[in-house]
Design a protein around this motif. Structure first.
Motif, short mmCIF file in Angstrom:
data_model
loop_
_atom_site.label_atom_id
_atom_site.label_comp_id
_atom_site.label_asym_id
_atom_site.label_seq_id
_atom_site.Cartn_x
_atom_site.Cartn_y
_atom_site.Cartn_z
N LYS A 1 37.59 27.69 21.10
CA LYS A 1 38.30 28.92 20.77
C LYS A 1 39.27 29.26 21.89
CE LYS A 1 36.20 32.90 20.56
NZ LYS A 1 35.15 33.81 20.15
N ASP A 2 40.49 29.60 21.49
CA ASP A 2 41.47 29.99 22.49
C ASP A 2 41.20 31.42 22.94
OD1 ASP A 2 42.59 27.59 22.09
OD2 ASP A 2 44.31 28.29 20.91
N LEU A 3 40.97 31.59 24.21
CA LEU A 3 40.77 32.94 24.73
C LEU A 3 42.10 33.54 25.16
CD1 LEU A 3 37.63 32.25 26.93
CD2 LEU A 3 37.70 33.16 24.62
N PHE A 4 42.97 32.66 25.57
CA PHE A 4 44.27 33.12 26.04
C PHE A 4 45.25 31.97 25.88
CE2 PHE A 4 47.55 33.47 29.26
CZ PHE A 4 47.97 34.77 29.09
N THR A 5 46.43 32.26 25.38
CA THR A 5 47.41 31.19 25.25
C THR A 5 48.73 31.60 25.87
OG1 THR A 5 48.20 31.98 23.10
CG2 THR A 5 46.40 30.38 23.07
N GLN A 6 49.34 30.66 26.53
CA GLN A 6 50.65 30.89 27.12
C GLN A 6 51.58 29.80 26.64
OE1 GLN A 6 51.94 33.26 29.76
NE2 GLN A 6 53.76 32.33 28.88
N ASP A 7 52.59 30.18 25.89
CA ASP A 7 53.53 29.20 25.37
C ASP A 7 54.60 28.86 26.39
OD1 ASP A 7 52.93 28.52 22.55
OD2 ASP A 7 52.86 30.70 22.38
N GLY A 8 55.32 27.82 26.08
CA GLY A 8 56.48 27.48 26.89
C GLY A 8 56.12 26.97 28.27
N ARG B 1 57.75 29.10 18.35
CA ARG B 1 56.57 28.27 18.50
C ARG B 1 56.58 27.19 17.43
NH1 ARG B 1 50.59 30.10 19.43
NH2 ARG B 1 50.57 29.89 17.19
N ILE C 1 50.53 36.37 34.68
CA ILE C 1 49.59 36.81 33.64
C ILE C 1 48.49 35.77 33.45
CG2 ILE C 1 49.40 37.45 31.21
CD1 ILE C 1 51.22 39.39 32.14
N TYR D 1 44.46 36.34 33.89
CA TYR D 1 43.42 36.08 32.90
C TYR D 1 42.44 35.02 33.38
CZ TYR D 1 45.14 39.28 29.49
OH TYR D 1 45.48 40.44 28.86
N ARG E 1 38.14 46.04 20.31
CA ARG E 1 38.95 45.69 21.49
C ARG E 1 38.44 46.42 22.73
NH1 ARG E 1 44.66 48.67 20.00
NH2 ARG E 1 43.74 50.49 19.02
N ARG F 1 36.11 43.07 25.52
CA ARG F 1 35.70 41.83 24.86
C ARG F 1 35.70 40.63 25.79
NH1 ARG F 1 35.74 41.92 19.41
NH2 ARG F 1 34.50 40.05 19.69
N THR F 2 36.27 40.79 26.97
CA THR F 2 36.21 39.66 27.91
C THR F 2 34.89 39.67 28.68
OG1 THR F 2 37.38 41.03 29.52
CG2 THR F 2 38.71 39.48 28.26
N ASP G 1 55.52 35.52 25.90
CA ASP G 1 55.37 34.47 24.90
C ASP G 1 53.92 34.02 24.82
OD1 ASP G 1 56.05 32.84 22.86
OD2 ASP G 1 56.92 31.25 24.09
N PHE H 1 42.69 41.79 23.14
CA PHE H 1 43.49 42.89 23.67
C PHE H 1 42.66 44.15 23.79
CE2 PHE H 1 47.45 40.59 22.75
CZ PHE H 1 48.10 40.88 23.92
#
Lengths: 653, 210
Positions: A15-22, A84, A143, A147, A381, A384-385, B31, B37
């Motif tokens: 499961k993705d907990l956090f995603t950073q694109d690019g 994306r 960021i 995280y 919310r 949740r972490t 992004d 959240f």
């Protein structure tokens, strides 16, 4: 690496907990050159076995010209590139792409560093080799690092500010986390010892003479002579404190002069005493404070101890019920059992009221529906972490929801307001029991109900009081804020609404809250906490000439960067400064819950020449000396406060 | 590289609690998307600089708490905003109905000529949808406001929404500049940019010129 797993399996695997694109892959040991400069998504993922990893997944086979990488992302990127493309990848290319996933288990991660204007991140699982390098094309790595720090404990290395070393979870947090997760009843005192140890460690830097102060309460309340000998002991200690405070005064004269010279025409505050924190209320002391039938008689003494050092984690479950007015101090074990039984019945009857509501009733009861929907949204919310509330279908979320819904029935007019779930979450985590958590929540809400007024009058008044305190206690900062259109103190809204819950870790917020619940040393001490935090930041805020937006940003960004013990100590120091100030006004007295003198403030009105101010100030000082002495003993009926007052006055003499 | 910009636009995200304002902002500024959240208490903002028709535009985007009770505080931050994103959740009928209230709220607290845009967020959750795209479009027509459905989670239309709003503000601003300086517009068009220390009025004062 790649398996024959079908595409449909993918979401279940981890499961993705956090995603950073690019995120560009810049370097990776053992990878073909063709993989480099591929664009992808850097994620923090939870594996099926509960462990966590950092994962980089290539978006597609597109590589981009490396020339563009050093430019500012904001300028370089067009809309097209930021789109994306992951969804398009889950095709025949998927197997190829999957083979190119880079995975670093957090358990194995040893160190990482952030370089190149915060845009490059390198990871290492063994010392001396940076195995992977990523480039953050959009924005920077801040960021992601923030995280990541939620999942591992890090320390910055001494020689390189940009390099973080992953530290082994220390015993304390292991014990604490395990306790949180399993809700141990803490039959052993191990945590107690560790907490004491930690507390002592923090104290080490303070001047040794000042340590006498922290032991003051122990001496007064637990010295051989008991309560009868308090006067003798107090005089001895006062003498010692006078000496130690004079020492501090000498050492800080220079800065103080610098600081106050500029505003010499205005009355200045006395020097700020540096008061070390005490050790937490221990199991032994707590047991000793209860008589054979379980009554706590020395309530003021207990509160003093808690104010000085908080409560040892192992007895929080018990002590918090008293601090939050669920358990009356004077009740015996038997009476408490009866009370618990009664409160349990009450709770479940209120819970039944909303649980038995039919769909039809609900459909015709919009106010109830609105409250319910707000609760649901916020429960999903809330923290949740944190392991206690993490994951889907977490039963603790159901309890959180049930308590908040039952509170809606308990106080329908107030209902549910955002922020309440933040208030409840640490209570439930600590107490673990639905009924206890509910009644402690009720007690906490009684203390801060005005924060949730429909018209926000309570919040506005606190913000006003805060600004008045700041004018008195940190005039240079208050002036700066006024110049920058920020005197309304709105940037402290979050602090006040949920009593700093968003600014501290669970461990620290528990300490801060229990200290504030004692309502010592004065009313609205939480506002002095705000003053203490802001006062520590004033040099930055003023020297960098921060304006309206920068002030808000800076204050918001202080979250999780604050030292709770230091702040408590500073806030107490400021309290003593304020109450012993010769020019203490009735306005400030009212805010802090001190008796007013009904003296008109005209002695310090602006139209008087500065010389007469000084004279009046001296007269006032003498007048108020006696008054303050009385106040100390009257207000708190506690010997410690009068000693402090006396000491501060001795210092001023 | 020194960080400079031609324009600074203050934007605002408003809408009911839980519609995804923070997620939209996070998607646009970082992004990224985070499954866990937390609700916004008080107010915060994020910055992103974009390239718009050869100009560097710094967007300062304010995120607010959605619950009605906090409006007395959050509206204090409406002042000076040049663009407002009105966000609702396509899986929540009530949040859509409330858009009208939010528009009234803007009219009372923000400047009259603020650019507006309606976003129907969470359009990835097709199975839970309560508000059709047509109804969103209808509302937008009614108020003469641009509309787009977005998904912060799937990164759908978030970019283009902000670009569109920023472009509209820029166009409006340039039109105003020309109107207030017709000679310049006729002769050179960009004369204004070369005048140092010119202080434009109202919200234009927040635009820093190179």
């Amino acid at each position: 690496m790649s398996r024959s797993s079908s595409v449909e399996d993918i979401p279940d695997q981890c499961k993705d907990l956090f995603t950073q694109d690019g995120v560009l892959l810049k370097a990776c040991l053992g990878r073909p050159v063709t993989d480099l400069n591929a664009i992808g998504m850097l994620c923090i993922v939870q594996n099926p076995d509960g462990t966590k990893s950092i994962e980089w997944r290539p978006n597609d086979l597109i590589t981009i010209d490396s020339d563009t990488q050093d430019q500012e992302w904001a300028v370089v990127n067009t809309i097209g590139r930021r789109q994306r493309t992951l969804s398009g990848n889950i095709t025949s290319d998927y197997a190829t792409a999957r083979a190119r996933i880079i995975k670093i288990n957090l358990d194995e991660l040893k160190t990482f560093r952030v370089t190149r204007n915060n845009q490059q991140m390198q990871f290492s699982t063994k010392p001396g080799v940076w195995q992977t390098t990523f480039y953050f094309q959009h924005g920077n790595a801040e960021i992601f690092v923030a995280y990541l720090k939620n999942h591992i404990k890090t320390a910055k290395t001494r020689h390189d500010r940009n390099t973080y070393v992953v530290v082994e979870p220390n015993i304390e947090s292991q014990v604490l986390n395990r306790s949180f997760a399993e809700l141990d009843i803490f039959t052993e005192n191990t945590t107690d010892v560790v907490w004491n140890l930690m507390s002592n460690l923090r104290q080490r830097p303070y001047e040794t003479t000042m340590e006498a102060f922290s032991k003051l309460t122990d001496i007064v309340y637990y010295g051989n002579e008991g309560m009868n000998g308090k006067r003798d002991v107090s005089e001895e200690v006062a003498d010692l404190l006078t000496k130690s405070m004079s020492a501090i005064e000498d050492s800080t004269t220079l800065t103080r002069t610098d600081e106050y010279e500029v505003i010499s025409v205005k009355p200045t505050l006395p020097p700020r005493p540096s008061i070390p924190r005490g050790t937490p209320l221990s199991t032994e002391k707590w047991d000793g404070l209860q008589d054979t039938e379980g009554r706590v008689t020395e309530v003021e003494g207990v509160k003093q101890l808690i104010f000085r050092g908080g409560v040892a984690h192992s007895i929080r479950q018990s002590v918090w019920k008293y601090l939050l007015d669920y358990h009356p101090w004077h009740m015996t074990h038997a009476e408490l059992r009866a009370l618990t039984k009664k409160r349990t019945e009450e709770y479940f009857s209120m819970k039944l009221q909303w649980r038995s509501m039919t769909e039809g009733q609900e459909a015709r009861f919009s106010e109830y529906r609105d409250r319910k929907s707000l609760v649901e949204k916020d429960v999903n919310r809330t923290d949740r972490t944190h392991p206690f509330y993490a994951g889907d279908n977490n039963p603790n979320l159901v309890i959180l929801q049930d308590i908040l819904m039952t509170y809606v029935m308990y106080n329908f007019d107030l209902g549910y307001v955002q922020g309440m779930s933040d208030i409840l979450a640490p209570l439930l985590l600590l107490l673990g029991n639905e009924v206890d958590s509910f009644w402690c929540f009720v007690g906490f809400m009684d203390k801060i109900a005005c924060n949730f007024d429909m018209d926000q009058a309570g919040m506005k008044q606190q913000l006003l009081h805060l600004s008045q305190l700041l004018v008195f206690a940190s005039p240079a900062l208050a002036q700066h804020l006024a110049q920058k259109d920020s005197a309304n103190m709105y940037f402290c809204f979050r602090w006040l609404l949920v009593w700093f819950k968003r600014e501290f870790s669970y461990r620290d917020i528990m300490r801060l809250w229990e200290v504030l619940w004692t309502e010592l040393p004065c009313a609205n001490f939480h506002l002095l906490i705000c003053v203490a935090i802001l006062d520590a930041e004033k040099d930055i805020l003023i020297s960098k000439d921060y304006g309206f937006t920068e002030i808000l940003k800076h204050v918001n960004d202080l979250s999780m960067c604050l030292d709770v013990d230091k702040i408590l100590s500073t806030a107490e120091g400021i309290y003593h400064q304020v109450v012993s100030a010769p020019h203490l006004t009735d306005q400030i007295r009212v805010i802090l819950g001190l008796p007013t003198l009904n003296i008109s403030t005209s002695t310090h009105s602006d139209d008087q020449p500065s010389t007469s101010k000084v004279e009046n100030g001296t007269d006032n000082e003498r007048n108020m000396f006696g008054q303050d002495m009385d106040e100390g003993t009257l207000e708190y009926n506690g010997i410690q406060i009068s000693i402090v007052t006396k000491t501060v006055w001795a210092l001023l003499a | 590289m020194a960080k400079t910009y031609d324009y600074l636009f203050k934007l605002l995200l408003i809408g009911d609690s839980g519609v995804g304002k923070t997620s939209i902002l996070f998607r646009f500024s970082e992004d990224a998307f985070n499954i866990s959240f937390i609700s916004t208490i008080g107010i915060d903002f994020k910055i992103r600089t974009i390239d718009l028709d050869g100009k560097k535009v710094k967007l300062q985007i304010w995120d607010t708490a959605g619950q009605e009770r906090f409006r007395t505080i959050t509206t204090a931050y409406y002042r000076g905003s040049m663009g407002i994103m009105l966000v609702y959740d396509v899986t929540n009928e009530k949040s859509f109905e409330n858009i009208k209230n939010w528009i009234r709220n803007i009219e009372e607290n923000a400047s009259a000529d603020v650019e507006k845009m309606i976003l129907g967020n969470k359009c990835d959750l097709e199975a839970k949808r309560q508000v059709s795209k047509e109804r969103g479009e209808q509302l937008a027509v009614e108020y003469q406001i641009k509309f787009i459905e977005t998904s912060a989670k799937d990164s759908l239309n978030v970019e283009s929404a902000f670009y569109t709003l920023a472009r509209d503000i820029k166009a409006k601003m340039e039109k105003k500049q020309e109107a207030s300086n017709p000679a310049g517009a006729r002769t050179g068009g960009h004369q204004l940019r070369n005048e140092p220390q010119r202080k434009p009025t109202s919200w234009l004062s927040r635009c820093s010129l190179l």
